[in-house]
Write a protein that holds these residues in place. Structure first.
Motif, PDB file in Angstrom:
ATOM      1  N   CYS A   1       0.833  -1.219  -0.145  1.00 49.63           N
ATOM      2  CA  CYS A   1       0.023   0.110   0.166  1.00 49.63           C
ATOM      3  C   CYS A   1       0.829   1.332  -0.122  1.00 49.63           C
ATOM      4  O   CYS A   1       1.708   1.255   0.745  1.00 49.63           O
TER       5      CYS A   1
ATOM      6  N   GLY B   1      -1.023   4.197  -0.040  1.00 48.74           N
ATOM      7  CA  GLY B   1      -2.067   5.063   0.349  1.00 48.74           C
ATOM      8  C   GLY B   1      -1.454   6.028   1.391  1.00 48.74           C
ATOM      9  O   GLY B   1      -0.386   5.878   1.969  1.00 48.74           O
ATOM     10  N   THR B   2      -2.138   7.211   1.864  1.00 49.66           N
ATOM     11  CA  THR B   2      -1.548   8.354   2.554  1.00 49.66           C
ATOM     12  C   THR B   2      -1.030   7.622   4.113  1.00 49.66           C
ATOM     13  O   THR B   2       0.130   7.715   4.240  1.00 49.66           O
ATOM     14  N   ALA B   3      -2.111   6.936   4.656  1.00 49.25           N
ATOM     15  CA  ALA B   3      -1.666   6.522   5.903  1.00 49.25           C
ATOM     16  C   ALA B   3      -0.505   5.723   5.856  1.00 49.25           C
ATOM     17  O   ALA B   3       0.563   5.580   6.808  1.00 49.25           O
ATOM     18  N   CYS B   4      -0.357   4.603   4.975  1.00 43.24           N
ATOM     19  CA  CYS B   4       0.688   3.740   4.758  1.00 43.24           C
ATOM     20  C   CYS B   4       1.948   4.656   4.610  1.00 43.24           C
ATOM     21  O   CYS B   4       3.032   4.110   4.811  1.00 43.24           O
TER      22      CYS B   4
ATOM     23  N   ALA C   1      -3.235   1.506  -3.828  1.00 34.73           N
ATOM     24  CA  ALA C   1      -3.416   2.890  -3.352  1.00 34.73           C
ATOM     25  C   ALA C   1      -4.079   2.953  -1.858  1.00 34.73           C
ATOM     26  O   ALA C   1      -3.699   3.544  -0.901  1.00 34.73           O
ATOM     27  N   CYS C   2      -4.791   2.000  -1.516  1.00 32.43           N
ATOM     28  CA  CYS C   2      -5.447   1.795   0.042  1.00 32.43           C
ATOM     29  C   CYS C   2      -6.164   0.549  -0.206  1.00 32.43           C
ATOM     30  O   CYS C   2      -6.974   0.114  -0.734  1.00 32.43           O
ATOM     31  N   PHE C   3      -5.782  -0.463   0.923  1.00 28.71           N
ATOM     32  CA  PHE C   3      -6.501  -1.424   1.305  1.00 28.71           C
ATOM     33  C   PHE C   3      -7.657  -1.305   2.347  1.00 28.71           C
ATOM     34  O   PHE C   3      -8.477  -2.292   2.461  1.00 28.71           O
ATOM     35  N   GLY C   4      -8.026  -0.284   2.759  1.00 28.34           N
ATOM     36  CA  GLY C   4      -9.015  -0.208   3.608  1.00 28.34           C
ATOM     37  C   GLY C   4      -8.585  -0.550   5.108  1.00 28.34           C
ATOM     38  O   GLY C   4      -9.392  -0.703   6.001  1.00 28.34           O
ATOM     39  N   SER C   5      -7.396  -0.928   5.092  1.00 27.05           N
ATOM     40  CA  SER C   5      -6.836  -1.407   6.659  1.00 27.05           C
ATOM     41  C   SER C   5      -5.591  -0.158   7.250  1.00 27.05           C
ATOM     42  O   SER C   5      -4.838  -0.414   7.628  1.00 27.05           O
ATOM     43  N   CYS C   6      -6.074   0.940   7.019  1.00 32.29           N
ATOM     44  CA  CYS C   6      -5.509   2.107   7.436  1.00 32.29           C
ATOM     45  C   CYS C   6      -5.001   2.093   8.910  1.00 32.29           C
ATOM     46  O   CYS C   6      -4.215   3.075   9.232  1.00 32.29           O
TER      47      CYS C   6
ATOM     48  N   VAL D   1       0.830  -1.455   5.173  1.00 31.50           N
ATOM     49  CA  VAL D   1       0.053  -2.652   4.916  1.00 31.50           C
ATOM     50  C   VAL D   1       0.648  -3.108   3.837  1.00 31.50           C
ATOM     51  O   VAL D   1       0.935  -2.536   2.683  1.00 31.50           O
TER      52      VAL D   1
HETATM   53  S1  FES Z   1      -3.614   3.639   3.245  1.00 27.23           S
HETATM   54 FE1  FES Z   1      -2.830   1.969   3.236  1.00 27.23          FE
HETATM   55  S2  FES Z   1      -4.443   0.639   3.921  1.00 27.23           S
HETATM   56 FE2  FES Z   1      -5.316   2.746   3.840  1.00 27.23          FE
END
Ligand code: FES
Length: 155
Positions: free
Chosen positions: A81, A83-86, A121-126, A131
């Motif tokens: 991932c 995505g932003t959080a990751c 981009a995001c797995f929804g496990s932020c 992740v």
């Molecule tokens: S940003 Fe990585 S799981 Fe949502």
């Protein structure tokens, strides 16, 4: 094994669901990828013909989106991932470590067909960044070292 004829027939069935508007390009490619697991050259060529575009146009659009693959996926699929959080928790370092370890960049498959690497981009496990997903198993709070160990177990 899928013959060229089977492939053509199944692609034709998908194409026939879409009219020839160029706006259909992305949904059409998504459905083809869902069916084949990647965008085979035959699929690019048939999609281009259906929408009256050049193959270069189709490749140009498809390569812009990280979701599309142009090679069959490996026996193991690694998704990391970004995505932003990751990303803020080191997802980029995990991706770089894996990429170096197996010698391919996201979107590629190792020459032995064992592992393919994807950026997601995001797995929804932020809540568990960064992740990484190996086949269908989700691993959270990864570090470059932990991710490398997981890969070693696959080989
Ligand atoms: S940003 Fe990585 S799981 Fe949502």
């Amino acid at each position: 094994m899928t013959t060229t004829e089977d492939l053509t027939t199944s692609l034709r069935t998908i194409l026939d669901k879409y009219d020839t508007s160029r706006d259909n390009l992305i949904p059409l490619l998504q459905e083809i990828q869902e069916h084949l697991d990647y965008l085979a050259p035959e699929a690019i060529s048939m999609a281009a013909e259906h929408l009256d575009l050049s193959e270069n146009d189709v490749y140009g659009v498809a390569t812009f989106y990280a979701q599309f693959r142009f090679h069959p996926p490996g026996r193991h699929r690694i998704k990391i991932c970004q995505g932003t959080a990751c990303h803020v928790r080191g997802g980029g370092m995990v991706l770089d470590a894996i990429s170096r370890k197996i010698g391919i960049v996201p979107g590629e498959t190792t020459p032995d067909g064992n592992i393919s690497l994807e950026r997601v981009a995001c797995f929804g496990s932020c809540a568990l960044p960064p992740v990484m997903v190996v086949d269908d198993t989700v691993y959270g709070r990864m570090t470059p070292r932990k991710s490398e160990k997981l890969i070693e177990e696959l080989e």
